[in-house]
Write a protein that holds these residues in place. Structure first.
Motif, PDB file in Angstrom:
ATOM      1  N   MET A   1      34.720  54.107  37.388  1.00 45.43           N
ATOM      2  CA  MET A   1      33.371  53.715  38.125  1.00 45.43           C
ATOM      3  C   MET A   1      33.728  52.727  38.879  1.00 45.43           C
ATOM      4  O   MET A   1      33.274  53.144  39.509  1.00 45.43           O
ATOM      5  CB  MET A   1      32.844  53.586  37.288  1.00 45.43           C
ATOM      6  N   VAL A   2      34.617  52.387  39.201  1.00 44.76           N
ATOM      7  CA  VAL A   2      34.279  50.764  40.185  1.00 44.76           C
ATOM      8  C   VAL A   2      36.118  52.056  40.643  1.00 44.76           C
ATOM      9  O   VAL A   2      35.455  51.827  41.976  1.00 44.76           O
ATOM     10  CB  VAL A   2      35.552  49.625  39.345  1.00 44.76           C
ATOM     11  N   ASP A   3      36.050  52.834  40.487  1.00 40.79           N
ATOM     12  CA  ASP A   3      36.984  53.486  41.666  1.00 40.79           C
ATOM     13  C   ASP A   3      36.096  54.586  42.432  1.00 40.79           C
ATOM     14  O   ASP A   3      36.381  54.613  44.221  1.00 40.79           O
ATOM     15  CB  ASP A   3      38.440  54.486  40.745  1.00 40.79           C
ATOM     16  N   ALA A   4      35.350  54.747  41.303  1.00 39.67           N
ATOM     17  CA  ALA A   4      34.091  55.614  42.616  1.00 39.67           C
ATOM     18  C   ALA A   4      33.214  54.535  43.189  1.00 39.67           C
ATOM     19  O   ALA A   4      32.269  55.150  43.755  1.00 39.67           O
ATOM     20  CB  ALA A   4      34.130  56.623  41.592  1.00 39.67           C
ATOM     21  N   ASN A   5      33.723  53.395  42.694  1.00 40.34           N
ATOM     22  CA  ASN A   5      32.667  52.552  44.053  1.00 40.34           C
ATOM     23  C   ASN A   5      31.354  52.334  43.365  1.00 40.34           C
ATOM     24  O   ASN A   5      30.348  52.392  44.248  1.00 40.34           O
ATOM     25  CB  ASN A   5      32.344  52.776  45.593  1.00 40.34           C
ATOM     26  N   VAL A   6      30.633  52.845  41.895  1.00 39.41           N
ATOM     27  CA  VAL A   6      29.959  53.051  41.263  1.00 39.41           C
ATOM     28  C   VAL A   6      29.307  51.919  40.743  1.00 39.41           C
ATOM     29  O   VAL A   6      28.371  51.515  41.122  1.00 39.41           O
ATOM     30  CB  VAL A   6      29.420  54.537  40.880  1.00 39.41           C
ATOM     31  N   VAL A   7      30.525  50.690  40.214  1.00 37.67           N
ATOM     32  CA  VAL A   7      30.481  50.193  39.722  1.00 37.67           C
ATOM     33  C   VAL A   7      31.182  49.227  39.941  1.00 37.67           C
ATOM     34  O   VAL A   7      32.034  49.554  40.475  1.00 37.67           O
ATOM     35  CB  VAL A   7      30.945  50.539  38.216  1.00 37.67           C
ATOM     36  N   ALA A   8      30.985  47.715  40.465  1.00 37.38           N
ATOM     37  CA  ALA A   8      31.685  46.161  40.759  1.00 37.38           C
ATOM     38  C   ALA A   8      32.172  45.515  39.526  1.00 37.38           C
ATOM     39  O   ALA A   8      31.520  45.861  38.979  1.00 37.38           O
ATOM     40  CB  ALA A   8      30.740  46.091  42.336  1.00 37.38           C
ATOM     41  N   VAL A   9      33.021  44.845  40.041  1.00 43.74           N
ATOM     42  CA  VAL A   9      33.761  44.357  38.955  1.00 43.74           C
ATOM     43  C   VAL A   9      33.791  42.988  39.627  1.00 43.74           C
ATOM     44  O   VAL A   9      34.070  42.735  41.070  1.00 43.74           O
ATOM     45  CB  VAL A   9      34.787  44.791  38.433  1.00 43.74           C
ATOM     46  N   SER A  10      33.568  41.871  39.156  1.00 38.56           N
ATOM     47  CA  SER A  10      33.824  39.994  39.341  1.00 38.56           C
ATOM     48  C   SER A  10      34.859  39.611  38.459  1.00 38.56           C
ATOM     49  O   SER A  10      33.912  39.462  37.014  1.00 38.56           O
ATOM     50  CB  SER A  10      32.776  39.406  39.578  1.00 38.56           C
ATOM     51  N   GLN A  11      35.638  38.744  38.410  1.00 35.78           N
ATOM     52  CA  GLN A  11      36.412  38.374  37.372  1.00 35.78           C
ATOM     53  C   GLN A  11      36.438  36.944  37.313  1.00 35.78           C
ATOM     54  O   GLN A  11      36.287  35.977  38.415  1.00 35.78           O
ATOM     55  CB  GLN A  11      37.723  38.892  37.502  1.00 35.78           C
ATOM     56  N   HIS A  12      35.834  36.861  36.634  1.00 38.52           N
ATOM     57  CA  HIS A  12      35.461  35.149  35.935  1.00 38.52           C
ATOM     58  C   HIS A  12      37.109  34.608  35.211  1.00 38.52           C
ATOM     59  O   HIS A  12      35.928  34.876  34.034  1.00 38.52           O
ATOM     60  CB  HIS A  12      34.033  34.369  35.808  1.00 38.52           C
TER      61      HIS A  12
END
Lengths: 232, 232
Positions: free
Chosen positions: B55-66
């Motif tokens: 989903m991240v790859d498809a730009n549907v979901v964003a991810v943020s690392q903490h």
DNA sequence: TTCATATTTCGATGATAATCGAAATAATTA
DNA sequence: TAATTATTTCGATTATCATCGAAATATGAA
């Protein structure tokens, strides 16, 4: 928890190529026999039957049996609108043309005359008619008001002739949009033809898609207050 | 045209039940850690990771690392629109009992963020703590004030025991969309358990949903000045 | 009746993709 | 440092599903 699978079921209908092809064909608003849908989607009848059963199960497609034929069509206006937003502009799959189908001779029910306006334009124009008080929305149909009679006549549409046609609609050509408050049927057909005559729209050869000309954009805006410019 | 392409991509992602579940959770607009999404979708973390990557790859979901956490969320409203349109035509959820109907309704209200309170209730309570000066907001975590120590102890929460646990004591669960973090970590977990003990909330069996009881409504209002009545 | 047509059901196959155990990576805590 | 936790990657297994041949069912036609 079960709510999400519901969405998944509907989503799977548009994301699978064969089903998307079938739905795209059905978006013309007509009921099509299973074999025709199979041919157009490029799959065997068994496979089409398999897919159609799924779609009926999901309440997306309705079926009506006449003799040994089973005619499949979009269940409702709401479904059509949703499907259209996913399928109308960029169909991901190849649909065999009707001409091809006829030539193939395998299908004799392939009579998909694109006889009314669907899609955004059709909906927009219907809404416009309602706003302007040219038509009234009844439970099952639209009725034409006095203002409407005047307008359509001035728009060169012969209403008397249409009324005769309307009765001649055969049961084979059931159309969900006739049952639903969406302008189709004889009047929809007449409008479509008139628009073509006026060069407001062009029917693209191999698809069921239509193209709005520059003249059309202007005309729809001026006469129907419907903005069909591509910016939206 | 862009819109339709995206819609088709989203549809294909939604068509899988686990992804649909994940996206349904993400519809709350918050960023959720991967493990939580896995738990709520009823799949192992590896599987969730697999889906999330897609989903991240498809730009549907964003991810943020903490730190070692990765928070996943959706930032475009397009996903919500797609889900909404699917659910609008999906057959209604078959409700087995009145009890289940009420529980379903409660899901929207508040959710547990894996093992602590999130949703409206979580944010409201955290805000209340801040207002009353029981906790202080730092960059990454919340700290407990002297007043807070007194209060939590009187609320039957053993702070010393919590500190021994090998997990962060009171970190912030990011809620970027609202810019209002809520209390997580060991303290968040302890509060959740205490609320359950007090019968203020009930955890619903298979889902991560919780239901606020009548007692809870009263308690939250009296002790935390948080109004959780359904009228809002 | 017999044959053709339309469609479905059954069963098998093959391809794709979801799933999960095990291990790796990385950050956090003691 | 070592232990713990969050997450991912890898690899293998399994489940799902679209597809189609064959056969069944049903209707219509000859």
């Amino acid at each position: 928890m079960k709510t999400n699978t519901n969405a998944a079921i509907i989503a799977s209908l548009v994301s699978e190529a064969s089903r998307a092809a079938i739905l795209t064909v059905l978006l013309d608003g007509r009921y099509h026999p299973a074999s025709e849908l199979a041919y157009m989607a490029g799959i065997k009848p068994q496979t089409a039957s398999f897919h159609l059963a799924k779609m009926v199960d999901a309440n997306v497609v309705a079926v009506s049996q006449h003799g040994r034929h089973r005619y499949y069509g979009i269940q409702s206006q709401e479904v059509a609108q949703v499907m259209e937003s996913f399928l109308s502009i960029a169909p991901p799959i190849k649909i065999k043309s009707l001409k091809q189908a006829k030539e193939d001779k395998a299908i004799r029910y392939a009579r998909t005359c694109y006889d009314h306006l669907a899609g955004n334009l059709g909906v927009a124009i219907t809404t416009s008619f309602l706003h302007k008080g040219l038509i009234d929305e009844k439970k099952e149909i639209f009725t034409i008001t006095e203002d409407g009679k005047e307008f359509f006549t001035s728009f060169q549409i012969d209403l008397e002739k249409l009324k005769k046609k309307r009765r001649s609609f055969s049961h084979k050509c059931l159309d969900w949009s006739e049952r639903r408050p969406h302008l189709a049927g004889a009047l929809g057909n007449a409008l479509l033809e008139r628009f073509i005559e006026l060069h407001w729209i062009q029917q693209l050869p191999k698809t069921r898609a239509i193209k709005i000309t520059a003249e059309g954009e202007k005309g729809f805006k001026e006469i129907f207050a419907v903005d069909m410019s591509h910016s939206s």
